[in-house]
Enzyme design. Sequence first.
Site, PDB file in Angstrom:
ATOM      1  N   ARG A   1       0.838  -1.207   0.000  1.00  0.00           N
ATOM      2  CA  ARG A   1       0.000   0.000   0.000  1.00  0.00           C
ATOM      3  C   ARG A   1       0.870   1.252   0.000  1.00  0.00           C
ATOM      4  O   ARG A   1       0.535   2.262  -0.607  1.00  0.00           O
ATOM      5  CB  ARG A   1      -0.938  -0.017   1.206  1.00  0.00           C
ATOM      6  CG  ARG A   1      -1.695   1.290   1.410  1.00  0.00           C
ATOM      7  CD  ARG A   1      -2.985   1.168   2.227  1.00  0.00           C
ATOM      8  NE  ARG A   1      -2.894   0.270   3.341  1.00  0.00           N
ATOM      9  CZ  ARG A   1      -2.312   0.535   4.529  1.00  0.00           C
ATOM     10  NH1 ARG A   1      -1.756   1.714   4.734  1.00  0.00           N
ATOM     11  NH2 ARG A   1      -2.303  -0.357   5.476  1.00  0.00           N
TER      12      ARG A   1
ATOM     13  N   TYR B   1     -18.002  17.613 -13.037  1.00  0.00           N
ATOM     14  CA  TYR B   1     -18.381  16.213 -13.289  1.00  0.00           C
ATOM     15  C   TYR B   1     -19.357  15.741 -12.188  1.00  0.00           C
ATOM     16  O   TYR B   1     -19.115  15.979 -10.997  1.00  0.00           O
ATOM     17  CB  TYR B   1     -17.115  15.346 -13.338  1.00  0.00           C
ATOM     18  CG  TYR B   1     -17.384  13.874 -13.180  1.00  0.00           C
ATOM     19  CD1 TYR B   1     -18.143  13.179 -14.115  1.00  0.00           C
ATOM     20  CD2 TYR B   1     -16.905  13.191 -12.071  1.00  0.00           C
ATOM     21  CE1 TYR B   1     -18.405  11.830 -13.953  1.00  0.00           C
ATOM     22  CE2 TYR B   1     -17.157  11.839 -11.906  1.00  0.00           C
ATOM     23  CZ  TYR B   1     -17.908  11.165 -12.848  1.00  0.00           C
ATOM     24  OH  TYR B   1     -18.177   9.832 -12.671  1.00  0.00           O
TER      25      TYR B   1
HETATM   26  C1  LIG Z   1     -13.996  14.677 -15.744  1.00  0.00           C
HETATM   27  C2  LIG Z   1     -14.064  13.451 -14.902  1.00  0.00           C
HETATM   28  N1  LIG Z   1     -13.475  13.446 -13.694  1.00  0.00           N
HETATM   29  C3  LIG Z   1     -13.500  12.357 -12.899  1.00  0.00           C
HETATM   30  C4  LIG Z   1     -14.179  11.218 -13.275  1.00  0.00           C
HETATM   31  C5  LIG Z   1     -14.217  10.034 -12.346  1.00  0.00           C
HETATM   32  O1  LIG Z   1     -13.307   9.086 -12.745  1.00  0.00           O
HETATM   33  P1  LIG Z   1     -13.473   7.499 -12.500  1.00  0.00           P
HETATM   34  O2  LIG Z   1     -14.701   7.068 -13.232  1.00  0.00           O
HETATM   35  O3  LIG Z   1     -12.213   6.946 -13.020  1.00  0.00           O
HETATM   36  O4  LIG Z   1     -13.630   7.314 -11.024  1.00  0.00           O
HETATM   37  C6  LIG Z   1     -14.805  11.178 -14.510  1.00  0.00           C
HETATM   38  C7  LIG Z   1     -15.531   9.963 -14.928  1.00  0.00           C
HETATM   39  O5  LIG Z   1     -16.324   9.964 -15.837  1.00  0.00           O
HETATM   40  C8  LIG Z   1     -14.746  12.315 -15.348  1.00  0.00           C
HETATM   41  O6  LIG Z   1     -15.340  12.345 -16.559  1.00  0.00           O
END
Ligand SMILES: Cc1ncc(COP(=O)(O)O)c(C=O)c1O
Length: 377
Positions: A46, A98
């Site tokens: 880890r 997001y």
């Molecule tokens: C802009 C953005 N940030 C973060 C994420 C989250 O990533 P993950 O799905 O790998 O956890 C996404 C997922 O779609 C994303 O489009």
Amino acid sequence: MKYGTKILHNGNEVDAHTGAISIPIYQASTYHQHDIEQPGKYDYGRSGNPTREALEKTVAALEGGRYGYAFSSGIAAVSSVLSIFRPGDHIIAPEDIYGGTYRMLTSFFTEFGIEVSFVDMQDANHIEAAVKDHTKAIFLETPSNPLLKIADLKAAVDIAKKHGLITMIDNTFMSPYLQRPLELGIDISIHSATKFLGGHSDVIGGVVVTDREDLAKKIYFVQNGYGAILGPHDCWLLHRGIKTLRARMEMQQKSAGEIAKWLQQQSWVEEVYYPGLESHKGFHIHAGQASGAGAVLSFKAVSEEVTKAIMKNVKLWAVAVSLGGVESILSYPVKMSHAAMPEVERERLGITNTLIRLSVGLEEADDLMEDLARGIS
Ligand SMILES: Cc1ncc(COP(=O)(O)O)c(C=O)c1O
């Protein structure tokens, strides 16, 4: 050395122990200590792993930072970075962030006593207006998801410097190949490596890069302390995927540009959102801070009926969550990436039932356009 060469030759491409030109998958959870008084570099999986280290150092080199950390997903990377803050701290974030980050901020971090203000970052004045006495950070995402809105990174850095704030960005849509925020003064760059870094829709992962030693120490403390690390095999997949980043981004971006222009001419399309189009609100700012517009674009169809017909009839486009893979993906934000956002909020931001997001892959652009038009005919 030019950037395209650096992607392949950044000092992390050859295994130090064997000379293997693909870093081996060190599938080990722990390490024998030859001298308990002087433990070796690695003591527990880890805390450190050579395959993970090769990936972390590669992404750090490509982002232009000294410290990289790999996490079990993009969202684990974001939440681990946010864990360096404490109750009473205030963070400014984009209103069209997001959906998963929005959910995390509003459902977890606010419960833990962190205050968040969501603002329209297309105008840097909105960021400055949101600064409070207890503000600690500005979280950016540009281009944003799913409407590809652009925030001015240099303006955000100036505001942060003036008020002593940390700046961090979700750089997933661009990848370091097209946008290197640390070079513009941003403190922390975060990736859902699931997308363009991996590039093959076969791994979930996240990476964080910083050049600030104080922040690096805090992020490593969270990585090891919370433990959302990325496993060795997934690290290897990402490390391999990154080797073709330039070739994929160039070709996928070229097709995305063609598709964006073509969509603008279709009678069944109301509006196209792509930072490579001169009509895009953030076109000039984006051109000043990134070397390309990327391979993701969105468009609004003229009706929900047309939207559904496209999704039902496409044969080449995968109708799916995610982006950044070699296969083209068509997403429906209201039911996918932004399902976690309240409907009124989505409507206010323009994330409507007619909005489709496209992640353009490596297929021939002509075939992809024909496939989209199939549903209409
Ligand atoms: C802009 C953005 N940030 C973060 C994420 C989250 O990533 P993950 O799905 O790998 O956890 C996404 C997922 O779609 C994303 O489009």
